[in-house]
Design a protein around this motif. Structure first.
Motif, PDB file in Angstrom:
ATOM      1  N   ALA A  91       0.825  -1.207   0.000  1.00  0.00           N
ATOM      2  CA  ALA A  91       0.000   0.000   0.000  1.00  0.00           C
ATOM      3  C   ALA A  91       0.857   1.254   0.000  1.00  0.00           C
ATOM      4  CB  ALA A  91      -0.945  -0.009   1.200  1.00  0.00           C
ATOM      5  N   SER A  92       2.032   1.175   0.644  1.00  0.00           N
ATOM      6  CA  SER A  92       2.871   2.364   0.703  1.00  0.00           C
ATOM      7  C   SER A  92       3.820   2.439  -0.489  1.00  0.00           C
ATOM      8  CB  SER A  92       3.662   2.382   2.016  1.00  0.00           C
ATOM      9  OG  SER A  92       4.518   1.268   2.062  1.00  0.00           O
ATOM     10  N   GLY A  93       3.601   1.572  -1.487  1.00  0.00           N
ATOM     11  CA  GLY A  93       4.407   1.645  -2.698  1.00  0.00           C
ATOM     12  C   GLY A  93       5.850   1.234  -2.498  1.00  0.00           C
ATOM     13  N   ILE A 111      -4.186  -8.847  -7.686  1.00  0.00           N
ATOM     14  CA  ILE A 111      -4.451  -8.469  -9.079  1.00  0.00           C
ATOM     15  C   ILE A 111      -5.433  -7.289  -9.108  1.00  0.00           C
ATOM     16  CG2 ILE A 111      -5.379  -9.247 -11.285  1.00  0.00           C
ATOM     17  CD1 ILE A 111      -4.552 -12.128 -10.404  1.00  0.00           C
ATOM     18  N   ASN A 112      -6.530  -7.410  -8.325  1.00  0.00           N
ATOM     19  CA  ASN A 112      -7.519  -6.324  -8.271  1.00  0.00           C
ATOM     20  C   ASN A 112      -6.905  -5.032  -7.753  1.00  0.00           C
ATOM     21  OD1 ASN A 112      -9.498  -7.973  -9.211  1.00  0.00           O
ATOM     22  ND2 ASN A 112     -10.335  -8.445  -7.188  1.00  0.00           N
ATOM     23  N   ASN A 113      -5.954  -5.171  -6.834  1.00  0.00           N
ATOM     24  CA  ASN A 113      -5.295  -3.984  -6.291  1.00  0.00           C
ATOM     25  C   ASN A 113      -4.244  -3.426  -7.245  1.00  0.00           C
ATOM     26  OD1 ASN A 113      -6.807  -4.293  -4.013  1.00  0.00           O
ATOM     27  ND2 ASN A 113      -5.178  -5.187  -2.785  1.00  0.00           N
ATOM     28  N   GLY A 114      -4.013  -4.145  -8.354  1.00  0.00           N
ATOM     29  CA  GLY A 114      -2.997  -3.697  -9.305  1.00  0.00           C
ATOM     30  C   GLY A 114      -1.593  -3.771  -8.748  1.00  0.00           C
ATOM     31  N   GLN A 115      -1.327  -4.799  -7.958  1.00  0.00           N
ATOM     32  CA  GLN A 115      -0.039  -4.863  -7.266  1.00  0.00           C
ATOM     33  C   GLN A 115       0.921  -5.902  -7.843  1.00  0.00           C
ATOM     34  OE1 GLN A 115      -1.912  -5.445  -3.473  1.00  0.00           O
ATOM     35  NE2 GLN A 115      -1.565  -3.343  -2.814  1.00  0.00           N
ATOM     36  N   SER A 423     -16.063 -10.602  -2.881  1.00  0.00           N
ATOM     37  CA  SER A 423     -14.792 -10.640  -3.597  1.00  0.00           C
ATOM     38  C   SER A 423     -13.645 -10.588  -2.629  1.00  0.00           C
ATOM     39  CB  SER A 423     -14.688  -9.460  -4.537  1.00  0.00           C
ATOM     40  OG  SER A 423     -14.799  -8.278  -3.789  1.00  0.00           O
TER      41      SER A 423
ATOM     42  N   THR B  43     -10.953  -1.867  -2.493  1.00  0.00           N
ATOM     43  CA  THR B  43      -9.665  -2.527  -2.713  1.00  0.00           C
ATOM     44  C   THR B  43      -8.581  -1.587  -2.216  1.00  0.00           C
ATOM     45  OG1 THR B  43      -9.218  -1.529  -4.845  1.00  0.00           O
ATOM     46  CG2 THR B  43     -10.533  -3.538  -4.848  1.00  0.00           C
ATOM     47  N   ARG B  45      -6.433  -0.491  -4.259  1.00  0.00           N
ATOM     48  CA  ARG B  45      -6.013   0.227  -5.460  1.00  0.00           C
ATOM     49  C   ARG B  45      -6.068   1.738  -5.228  1.00  0.00           C
ATOM     50  NH1 ARG B  45      -5.581  -0.884 -10.952  1.00  0.00           N
ATOM     51  NH2 ARG B  45      -6.277  -3.032 -10.878  1.00  0.00           N
ATOM     52  N   ARG B  46      -5.061   2.435  -5.736  1.00  0.00           N
ATOM     53  CA  ARG B  46      -5.038   3.877  -5.534  1.00  0.00           C
ATOM     54  C   ARG B  46      -5.898   4.580  -6.567  1.00  0.00           C
ATOM     55  NH1 ARG B  46       0.836   5.514  -3.793  1.00  0.00           N
ATOM     56  NH2 ARG B  46       1.021   4.217  -1.961  1.00  0.00           N
TER      57      ARG B  46
END
Lengths: 423, 299
Positions: A91-93, A111-115, A423, B43, B45-46
């Motif tokens: 989350a903190s990149g 995947i949903n979080n785009g991580q 989900s 989520t 996601r940002r």
């Protein structure tokens, strides 16, 4: 003098604020000196898991000489602590170069979080699409893409039994009951023979695994898999019937099931207090480390699930914006390679995901599991993230805990149906 | 004008960093949480998320699991506050009478407070083992040895909400009764001796002395104790987590539920739970603070 004083205070105050804001920035950048470090995030901190990780590292050190392995393992709670730390880092990149995750649906969260990155190309580069069985690849594929490389395979639908206890009730220990009903009949015999709680189980995911093997046995592999992806109706009458059998099974279990962990439940079987426990095949490694003789226990696929291999797999990912991506790719290459899988799995007690592994390199239980892995139908496990996301699992565990306190089948079925939809 | 700045300037400067830090890290982040709770950010996601109004709150209050956690919290709070006040008061009364070795007893009663909740939670998890009869362990085994078998019970794994949450409250009562004792003891010691003497001269019995002279003097302390215990109980997390594990429907309270929700990256829902919790704590604390401020300004 007073004016000078307040100026000094002002300067100090400003300096303090600057220091705070400076702290906020320093976490983000990484110096060039560290660019060869490959940070590998796992929850393998001790025992057979640590030994397995060390095996992977030794292969990594010879194969990827340009890079340095940096261990970022977080111990405890079968990954619960690690997942919290990981969620924060992501989350903190500030992701690690690569991190451990259960292969399958559990990856959907990332995947949903785009991580995480799509690693389908690496499968082609490393020749993994030929090395892994097609059924596993199908299970790993999400909308045509694969996001992780499995290091091992565990089997979830295994019953571990104590032959000495079974003998008390004249039950044949060499073969599994043919169905859940036959199993319940055996449990009745054991109770009549004076075994108070013949089926040992423990809190949380252990009960979820019992539920899963009952559903798998009663519904068959295709309908079972469909429960988690929405193609089977969770409100159906066949599910109700299976849940009633699960409720019946719970009545044969130890009353302290909510207060103990799976090694305790296994201990009840080893000590002869119970006859069976349902648990994944990491039990084999546990028995070895506890010094339990191979003749003192036996195992077979859970009743009614023979011919199905309910799998879970630990895998490694390529996070978005990871440090040292080339080094991470080299690590993934090692993870998928024949050498890497052998070094890892002979120590961890799991079996390699590759189909070209040599069985004689492995101990007795694993040889049997490898034979089944080749011929059985592969079914995913929900409890261990192959079939369910973290969110689904959280809701399912909550429903199972509620059921363990107040067994009410309609409530359980409603909660499970709702959980499968989240989900 | 210049003179005025000289009087309030330095004070304001000293306070400024605190005000800024508090403003950002406490009130700013509360605002941010409120904002998140009004969005559909489910989520990690940002990027921008759409506003959904109070949907998250409506969903929460329509959910069995959340209502269950609120009810659990209510029972826990009632049992915990009553238990702690009763034990704290009894111990304070006993010590107030002037026993020999008072210092030792005081320390013994206070020591549990020095243990972190997570550590005592692990130990109490073992003590509250639900096995009974021959396999009994922990407290149940002690009851068995002492021939008090009828006291054995399933503790927090039992069926009813009152027994499960009372079992969770038990370790918390054990930890904090000593603190309440110290508060009451200080209160008793602060009452001038003349008051007691005057009451005795007027012919008050011992019971009447406590009922009409001493206890009324303790009511401000009892109120503080109530507020302190109340907000501690509402925020209780570590003890429950250590005793029952992270995902246990029977003992789940909103703080644990929030943690579970955050772990599954449902930011909006987690924020909504935290705001509900904040409101509940505020209902308890804000009137008290207002009352104290009013009292002080009157003095």
């Amino acid at each position: 003098m007073r004016g000078g004083m307040s100026k000094a205070v002002a300067v100090l105050g400003a300096a303090g604020l600057l220091a705070v804001s400076a702290c906020g920035n320093s976490g983000g950048d990484s110096g060039d000196s560290a660019s060869k470090d490959v940070t590998v995030f796992t929850w393998w901190a001790d025992g057979g898991e640590k030994a397995g990780l060390d095996g992977l590292v030794s292969v990594f050190n010879t194969k990827c000489k340009d890079y340095k392995f940096d261990n970022a393992a977080v111990a405890g709670g079968a990954g619960a602590n690690a997942k919290q730390v990981l969620a924060n880092d992501l989350a903190s990149g500030n992701p690690p170069s690569t991190f451990q995750a259960h292969a399958g649906a559990e990856l959907k969260d990332y995947i949903n979080n785009g991580q995480v990155e799509d690693v389908s190309q690496l499968y082609k580069d490393f020749g993994l699409d030929a090395a892994f069985p097609k059924s596993l690849l199908d299970n790993l594929t999400v909308e045509g893409k694969i996001y992780s490389i499995p290091a091992n395979v565990h089997r979830a639908n295994v019953v571990w039994a104590n032959p000495a206890v079974l003998k008390k009730a004249n039950i044949d220990a060499t073969k599994a009951p043919a169905s859940v009903d036959a199993w319940i009949a055996d449990l009745d015999k054991l109770k009549a023979a004076g075994v108070k709680a013949p089926l040992a189980t423990s809190k949380g995911f252990a009960q979820e695994m019992v539920l899963e093997v009952v559903l798998l046995a009663e519904l068959g592999p295709d309908k079972f898999t469909g429960l988690w992806n929405g193609s089977t109706d969770f409100n159906g009458a066949d599910v109700t019937a299976a849940l009633q059998k699960y409720a019946k099974l719970l009545t044969y279990t130890n009353t302290d099931r909510e207060a103990v962990d799976w090694p305790d439940a296994l201990g009840y079987v080893n000590k002869g207090q119970a006859a069976y426990t349902v648990m994944g095949d990491w039990v084999a490694a546990q028995q070895l480390s506890e010094g339990v003789a191979e003749s003192a226990y036996t195992y077979w696929p859970a009743p009614g699930t023979a011919g199905n291999f309910q799998y879970l797999a630990d895998s490694f990912t390529l996070p978005v914006n990871a440090k040292t991506p080339d080094g991470a790719k080299c690590w993934l290459d090692v993870v998928g390679s024949a050498d890497g899988q052998k070094a890892f799995n002979t120590k961890k007690g799991s079996i390699p995901a590759r189909s070209d592994a040599v069985a004689t390199d492995y101990p007795k239980y694993q040889q049997a599991a490898m034979a089944d892995w080749k011929k059985d139908k592969i079914v995913p496990s929900c409890a261990h993230g192959a079939a369910c996301t973290l969110g689904q699992n959280d809701s399912i565990l909550s429903a199972i805990g509620q059921f363990s306190g107040k067994p009410d089948v309609p409530t359980l079925q409603k909660a499970l149906a709702a959980a499968a939809k989240t989900s | 004008m210049h003179g005025r700045i000289r009087t309030w300037g330095p004070g304001a400067l000293v306070l400024l960093p605190t005000v800024l830090l508090l403003g950002y890290f406490v009130y700013g982040l509360i605002g941010w949480s409120v904002n998140t709770s009004l969005t559909g950010r489910h989520t990690a996601r940002r990027g921008p998320a759409e506003y959904v109004g109070f949907d998250n709150y409506v969903n929460l209050f329509g959910e069995d699991r959340f209502l269950n956690s609120l009810k659990n919290l209510g029972v826990l709070t009632v049992v915990f506050i009553l238990g702690t006040l009763v034990f704290g008061l009894i111990w304070a009364l006993l010590l107030e009478k002037g026993v020999t070795g008072e210092g030792i007893f005081r320390s013994v009663f206070l020591f549990p407070m020095a243990i972190s909740m997570i550590a005592s939670g692990v130990v109490w998890g073992w003590l509250l083992n639900p096995s009974q009869g021959d396999e009994a362990r922990g407290l149940n085994r002690l009851f068995g040895i002492a021939n008090l078998d009828f006291l054995q019970n399933a503790w927090w794994t039992g069926g009813s909400r009152w027994t499960t949450m009372a079992s969770i409250a038990l370790p918390a009562i054990w930890q904090l009764s000593g603190y309440i004792m110290a508060l009451f003891l200080a209160g008793f010691r602060g009452i001038p001796g003349e008051l007691r003497e005057a009451a005795r001269v007027d012919g008050a019995s011992e019971f009447k002395l406590y009922r009409h002279v001493l206890f009324p003097q303790l009511s401000p302390i009892a109120l503080s104790a109530l507020i302190i215990l109340g907000h501690m109980s509402l925020k209780l997390f570590d003890l429950i987590y250590a005793i029952t594990g992270p995902n246990q429907f029977r003992t789940e309270v909103p703080s644990v539920y929030m943690w579970n929700t955050l772990l599954r990256s449902d930011m909006a829902k987690a924020a909504a739970i935290s705001i509900v919790l904040l409101v509940v704590v505020a209902i308890l604390v804000v009137p008290y603070v207002a009352y104290t401020v009013k009292q002080e300004s009157e003095e």
